[in-house]
Design a protein around this motif. Structure first.
Motif, PDB file in Angstrom:
ATOM      1  N   CYS A   1       0.853  -1.269   0.134  1.00  0.00           N
ATOM      2  CA  CYS A   1       0.175   0.076   0.137  1.00  0.00           C
ATOM      3  C   CYS A   1       0.993   1.219   0.037  1.00  0.00           C
ATOM      4  N   ARG A   2       0.439   2.264  -0.449  1.00  0.00           N
ATOM      5  CA  ARG A   2       1.072   3.599  -0.197  1.00  0.00           C
ATOM      6  C   ARG A   2       1.133   4.124   1.291  1.00  0.00           C
ATOM      7  N   ARG A   3       2.377   4.936   1.551  1.00  0.00           N
ATOM      8  CA  ARG A   3       2.425   5.490   2.672  1.00  0.00           C
ATOM      9  C   ARG A   3       1.254   6.241   3.146  1.00  0.00           C
ATOM     10  N   ASN A   4       0.705   6.200   4.437  1.00  0.00           N
ATOM     11  CA  ASN A   4      -0.471   6.783   4.958  1.00  0.00           C
ATOM     12  C   ASN A   4      -1.717   6.768   3.928  1.00  0.00           C
ATOM     13  N   ASP A   5      -1.635   5.635   3.514  1.00  0.00           N
ATOM     14  CA  ASP A   5      -2.974   5.275   2.877  1.00  0.00           C
ATOM     15  C   ASP A   5      -4.228   5.610   4.106  1.00  0.00           C
ATOM     16  N   ALA A   6      -5.273   5.974   3.273  1.00  0.00           N
ATOM     17  CA  ALA A   6      -6.404   6.240   4.076  1.00  0.00           C
ATOM     18  C   ALA A   6      -6.875   5.129   5.038  1.00  0.00           C
ATOM     19  N   GLN A   7      -6.538   4.095   4.462  1.00  0.00           N
ATOM     20  CA  GLN A   7      -7.011   2.820   5.375  1.00  0.00           C
ATOM     21  C   GLN A   7      -5.965   1.985   5.973  1.00  0.00           C
TER      22      GLN A   7
END
Length: 490
Positions: free
Chosen positions: A196-202
């Motif tokens: 996932c991306r860093r600081n993903d909303a989830q």
């Protein structure tokens, strides 16, 4: 189980603070781009369904998801494939064109429903990131534990009560294992990466899933695109991963390109690691869902996609009338011939909803019956820069090619329900919520794991967690009965 609901309404103020705090601590939250978190509200009143009904909805979703994958594949093999491919962003399109012939196995999908008169009506199929397995488990588990302790349920019996309610995280894990076994017969993945991306909303949900995967026996880690490398393997800081679970929107890669990850996503089911939830934008585009509905009136579409009688019956039983929204004739909701679908929709706003074919978060969803209200005006102005009446919006949407244009769907009436919303600091707020029901399913596995569902609530008819609203714990009737019995024994 109205008796339990009545008890919960009377007792909620006593257990609500712990319910809110524990759910937030476990990860029921949205993460902002700066890394701060915002709690997702939970309700003190659950949705209660028989386990058999939960299984029935999961089975229905399996048929719908399978049919949607088949329809997308048939469309991309047809002369008019550009109508579908043109909906996608450049990288989404490139990945779809490279992977669709091999993308026959999806470890997890999610079908979103409104329930009307006790009957679930499918609104769309999610296949890109069909999330909320973690959110649903956090909400249900926290509710059961907090209420059970308040009702003095025997502590040693709590694990069996949680097991009785089921787990979407466990179903996801088993789906990944089954898919891995299909790709690597006789082998077991020693390491699992959640990408996932860093600081993903989830990200808090993904941390919950990662912890559960470790409990289930996997050496699991959360990894990010900028960390991944490897000439022949999927590697992060010298550690090789056998299985990758993707929680990464392709459009995020267009914003922050990662050539290595883009190349990895373009090989299904993966060479450097097994990869069982590839980007499947072509499946999730609402135009594909519209073709499911259209296939009931045009058997040649069903035949080209290879839809089975069971899949067609699932569509007939649960998919509301849905069509591509562009000028021209079609078959209407009642089976009669329409000379022009745009004119029909413009004349009958109370009957229809317009949805951009490819978009996230419900931003470009317009309910005809809400025309003139503040939410309607705000949405239309955000989309087109000016307020538009319903006929004017129909004309604009019918000629708008962005995201593949629009689809039109017959409205599903799902009246709001009364629930007790628990605010982050523990205050109980009586709320009238529009509630949807989402059921998970796998495609292309030898068997379906024991998928459950998740329920979201919103004061607006367009339900979206990141944009507001809350999660309602989903518990089985049997679990509810045991909780009620514990209360009566006090």
């Amino acid at each position: 189980m109205q008796e339990l609901i009545d008890v919960l309404r009377h007792q909620a103020r006593h257990f609500a603070p712990e319910l809110a705090q524990l759910a937030y601590k476990r990860g029921l939250a949205v993460t902002q781009s700066d890394g701060t978190t915002r709690p997702i509200p939970i309700t003190a009143t659950p949705v209660i369904l028989d386990a058999a009904e939960i299984r029935r909805r999961a089975e229905l979703s399996a048929h719908l998801a399978s049919a949607t994958v088949k329809m997308a594949r048939a469309w991309l093999a047809a002369p008019d494939a550009e109508l579908l491919l043109g909906s996608l962003s450049p990288l989404e399109r490139a990945l779809a064109e490279r992977t669709w012939p091999q993308a026959v196995r999806l470890a997890t999908t999610r079908v979103d429903y409104f329930v009307s008169g006790g009957k679930p009506w499918a609104l769309e199929v999610n296949a890109t990131i069909p999330a909320m397995q973690g959110y649903s488990d956090i909400a249900a588990r926290t509710f059961i534990e907090v209420v059970a302790r308040h009702f003095r349920y025997p502590e040693k019996a709590l694990p069996s009560l949680l097991t009785l309610n089921g787990s979407n995280a466990l179903a996801l894990y088993r789906a990944l294992l089954d898919g891995y076994a299909a790709e690597r017969p006789g082998q077991f993945p020693d390491t699992v990466a959640l990408l996932c991306r860093r600081n993903d909303a989830q990200i808090s949900e993904l941390r919950w899933l990662c912890e559960r995967f470790r409990e289930f026996g996997a050496d699991a880690d959360i990894v990010h695109p900028d960390e991944v490398s490897g000439d022949t393997t999927f590697e992060v800081r010298g550690k090789k991963y056998d299985l990758v679970y993707r929680h990464l929107f392709v459009r995020r890669l267009e914003q922050q390109p990662s050539p290595w990850v883009e190349d990895f996503l373009a090989t299904v089911p993966g060479k450097k690691a097994v990869f069982l939830n590839p980007p499947a934008s072509q499946v999730e585009v609402k135009s594909t869902f519209a073709r499911l509905s259209q296939a009931l009136a045009e058997p040649e579409l069903a035949e080209a996609a290879g839809l089975t009688p069971v899949e067609l019956e699932a569509i007939r039983a649960s998919v509301p009338w849905t069509r591509l929204f562009r000028a021209g004739p079609t078959t209407g909701p009642d089976g009669t011939k329409l000379d022009d679908v745009v004119a029909e929709v413009a004349r009958n706003p109370a009957r229809f909803v317009l949805k951009r074919a490819w978009d996230y978060g419900g931003k470009a969803v317009f309910l005809g019956r809400s025309a003139g209200t503040v939410p309607y005006v705000e949405r239309v102005t955000a989309a087109y820069g000016e307020p538009l009446g319903w006929p004017e919006l129909c004309a604009r949407a019918a000629s708008d090619p962005t995201g593949g244009g629009f689809v039109v769907q017959e409205i599903v009436d799902s009246p709001p329900e009364d629930h007790l919303l628990v605010e982050p600091h523990g205050t109980v707020l009586p709320t009238s919520f529009f509630v949807d029901y989402s059921a998970y399913a796998s495609v292309g596995l030898s068997k379906q794991p024991a998928w459950g569902g998740v329920c979201r609530g919103s004061m607006a008819e367009i339900v979206n967690i990141v944009g507001g609203g809350g999660v309602l714990p989903l518990i089985t009737t049997e679990v509810a009965s045991k909780l009620l019995l514990a209360w009566k024994a006090i």
